[in-house]
Design a protein around this motif. Sequence first.
Motif, PDB file in Angstrom:
ATOM      1  N   PHE A 208       0.961  -1.392   0.173  1.00 57.53           N
ATOM      2  CA  PHE A 208       0.073   0.017  -0.076  1.00 57.53           C
ATOM      3  C   PHE A 208       0.934   1.465   0.135  1.00 57.53           C
ATOM      4  O   PHE A 208       2.091   1.280   0.480  1.00 57.53           O
ATOM      5  CB  PHE A 208      -0.930  -0.149   1.242  1.00 57.53           C
ATOM      6  CG  PHE A 208      -1.850  -1.302   1.257  1.00 57.53           C
ATOM      7  CD1 PHE A 208      -2.716  -1.477   0.277  1.00 57.53           C
ATOM      8  CD2 PHE A 208      -1.734  -2.095   2.428  1.00 57.53           C
ATOM      9  CE1 PHE A 208      -3.708  -2.424   0.361  1.00 57.53           C
ATOM     10  CE2 PHE A 208      -2.548  -3.159   2.370  1.00 57.53           C
ATOM     11  CZ  PHE A 208      -3.539  -3.415   1.377  1.00 57.53           C
ATOM     12  N   HIS A 209       0.272   2.263  -0.373  1.00 50.19           N
ATOM     13  CA  HIS A 209       0.855   3.568  -0.332  1.00 50.19           C
ATOM     14  C   HIS A 209       1.268   4.020   1.245  1.00 50.19           C
ATOM     15  O   HIS A 209       0.640   3.774   2.067  1.00 50.19           O
ATOM     16  CB  HIS A 209      -0.048   4.672  -0.590  1.00 50.19           C
ATOM     17  CG  HIS A 209       0.434   5.991  -1.134  1.00 50.19           C
ATOM     18  ND1 HIS A 209       0.653   6.941  -0.134  1.00 50.19           N
ATOM     19  CD2 HIS A 209       1.017   6.739  -2.311  1.00 50.19           C
ATOM     20  CE1 HIS A 209       1.457   8.055  -0.618  1.00 50.19           C
ATOM     21  NE2 HIS A 209       1.725   7.780  -2.010  1.00 50.19           N
ATOM     22  N   PRO A 210       2.561   4.677   1.160  1.00 45.64           N
ATOM     23  CA  PRO A 210       2.984   5.077   2.591  1.00 45.64           C
ATOM     24  C   PRO A 210       1.821   5.714   3.668  1.00 45.64           C
ATOM     25  O   PRO A 210       1.974   5.738   4.745  1.00 45.64           O
ATOM     26  CB  PRO A 210       4.198   5.880   2.427  1.00 45.64           C
ATOM     27  CG  PRO A 210       4.781   5.269   1.076  1.00 45.64           C
ATOM     28  CD  PRO A 210       3.375   5.170   0.222  1.00 45.64           C
ATOM     29  N   LEU A 211       1.043   6.602   2.762  1.00 48.92           N
ATOM     30  CA  LEU A 211       0.259   7.421   3.360  1.00 48.92           C
ATOM     31  C   LEU A 211      -0.696   6.320   3.995  1.00 48.92           C
ATOM     32  O   LEU A 211      -1.197   6.657   5.282  1.00 48.92           O
ATOM     33  CB  LEU A 211      -0.700   8.372   2.520  1.00 48.92           C
ATOM     34  CG  LEU A 211       0.249   9.650   2.084  1.00 48.92           C
ATOM     35  CD1 LEU A 211      -0.739  10.514   1.242  1.00 48.92           C
ATOM     36  CD2 LEU A 211       0.447  10.237   3.448  1.00 48.92           C
ATOM     37  N   LEU A 212      -1.330   5.316   3.448  1.00 49.15           N
ATOM     38  CA  LEU A 212      -2.510   4.429   4.006  1.00 49.15           C
ATOM     39  C   LEU A 212      -1.539   3.483   4.969  1.00 49.15           C
ATOM     40  O   LEU A 212      -2.123   3.217   6.123  1.00 49.15           O
ATOM     41  CB  LEU A 212      -2.736   3.600   2.922  1.00 49.15           C
ATOM     42  CG  LEU A 212      -3.874   2.630   3.180  1.00 49.15           C
ATOM     43  CD1 LEU A 212      -4.940   3.184   3.987  1.00 49.15           C
ATOM     44  CD2 LEU A 212      -4.345   1.623   2.186  1.00 49.15           C
ATOM     45  N   ARG A 213      -0.381   3.256   4.643  1.00 53.75           N
ATOM     46  CA  ARG A 213       0.497   2.404   5.766  1.00 53.75           C
ATOM     47  C   ARG A 213       0.661   3.232   7.052  1.00 53.75           C
ATOM     48  O   ARG A 213       0.409   2.844   8.324  1.00 53.75           O
ATOM     49  CB  ARG A 213       1.727   2.145   5.394  1.00 53.75           C
ATOM     50  CG  ARG A 213       1.846   0.980   4.212  1.00 53.75           C
ATOM     51  CD  ARG A 213       3.163   0.352   4.102  1.00 53.75           C
ATOM     52  NE  ARG A 213       4.266   1.298   3.881  1.00 53.75           N
ATOM     53  CZ  ARG A 213       4.811   1.658   2.577  1.00 53.75           C
ATOM     54  NH1 ARG A 213       4.442   1.150   1.538  1.00 53.75           N
ATOM     55  NH2 ARG A 213       6.019   2.654   2.651  1.00 53.75           N
ATOM     56  N   GLY A 214       0.744   4.569   7.062  1.00 51.60           N
ATOM     57  CA  GLY A 214       0.759   5.574   8.287  1.00 51.60           C
ATOM     58  C   GLY A 214      -0.584   5.507   8.789  1.00 51.60           C
ATOM     59  O   GLY A 214      -0.372   5.511  10.280  1.00 51.60           O
ATOM     60  N   LEU A 215      -1.439   5.653   8.116  1.00 47.23           N
ATOM     61  CA  LEU A 215      -2.695   5.823   8.796  1.00 47.23           C
ATOM     62  C   LEU A 215      -3.269   4.594   9.590  1.00 47.23           C
ATOM     63  O   LEU A 215      -3.591   4.579  10.734  1.00 47.23           O
ATOM     64  CB  LEU A 215      -3.992   5.936   7.523  1.00 47.23           C
ATOM     65  CG  LEU A 215      -5.276   5.929   7.907  1.00 47.23           C
ATOM     66  CD1 LEU A 215      -5.806   7.006   8.733  1.00 47.23           C
ATOM     67  CD2 LEU A 215      -6.342   5.963   6.850  1.00 47.23           C
ATOM     68  N   LEU A 216      -2.971   3.385   9.064  1.00 50.89           N
ATOM     69  CA  LEU A 216      -3.456   2.228   9.529  1.00 50.89           C
ATOM     70  C   LEU A 216      -2.353   1.725  10.652  1.00 50.89           C
ATOM     71  O   LEU A 216      -2.594   0.920  11.392  1.00 50.89           O
ATOM     72  CB  LEU A 216      -3.246   0.972   8.669  1.00 50.89           C
ATOM     73  CG  LEU A 216      -4.456   1.149   7.324  1.00 50.89           C
ATOM     74  CD1 LEU A 216      -4.290   0.120   6.522  1.00 50.89           C
ATOM     75  CD2 LEU A 216      -5.788   1.134   8.177  1.00 50.89           C
TER      76      LEU A 216
END
Length: 273
Positions: A208-216
Amino acid sequence: MQVPKRNMAQQLLYLIGLYGQYLKVYGKTLLEYRADTIIAVIAGIVAQGSTLVFLTVIFQRIPSLADWSFYELVFIFGLAATGKALNQTLLNAPFSLTGYIRRGQLDIMMIRPVGVLFQAIGNSQELNGVGQLVTGVIVMGYAAGHLEMQWTVGTVAYVIIALFSSAIIQFAILLTISVLTFWVQEVRSLIYPITWLYDFTRYPLEIFHPLLRGLLTYVIPYAVGSFFPAAFLLRPEQYPWAVWGVPAAAVVVMSLTYCVWSFGLRRYSSAAG
């Protein structure tokens, strides 16, 4: 009637026994409505099986996904699915809070000698989670058998802790959203999309995109209770922090959520207010 005074140990034993009574009623419900229980189990098998079919099709064309093999992905999926089913089966209270308020049932809970949140949890078991729980455990065992994982008492204990940590983290996140019901009348338009985000953690975060990884991981930390415990069990040298980090995260998130819950409950006036 005066509430008997209990010390901390006595109160804990009392609550454990009381929750056992809630589970006893839930078990009787499963037995009484056998057809619904069977349908729920079959639905869980179909739901989880469809994802396994999808993974099988994908891996017929590629040897690995972000360096994770087929059976590693199946194990990750199985642990995440089991954690979600455990939450749905035992900690489904966030979805019931709006109904308690609208029916005035929360008012009744507040005058009982047991915490409102405890009562909400005890009354919120979800029938549909049973099938997914059984299927998730089977999927985990199936994948672990093909991966030749070494199971020890410590490993089994960690899996149990990780699964309950996952359920608690999900519960805490959803309860934080549902507490908004104390100020607004409807939160389902928000709570369901937040619930669906959990499905991303059934797969390796690397895809997944880094932004989604950070969100989760940091904002809505579903991955801390699903992907990372599975990754630690599969590759302990890469994720050693997950031994203590997963249960610690569950404690921290739940503690913060309880503060939000307590604040919201103090602002609640009454269904008739």
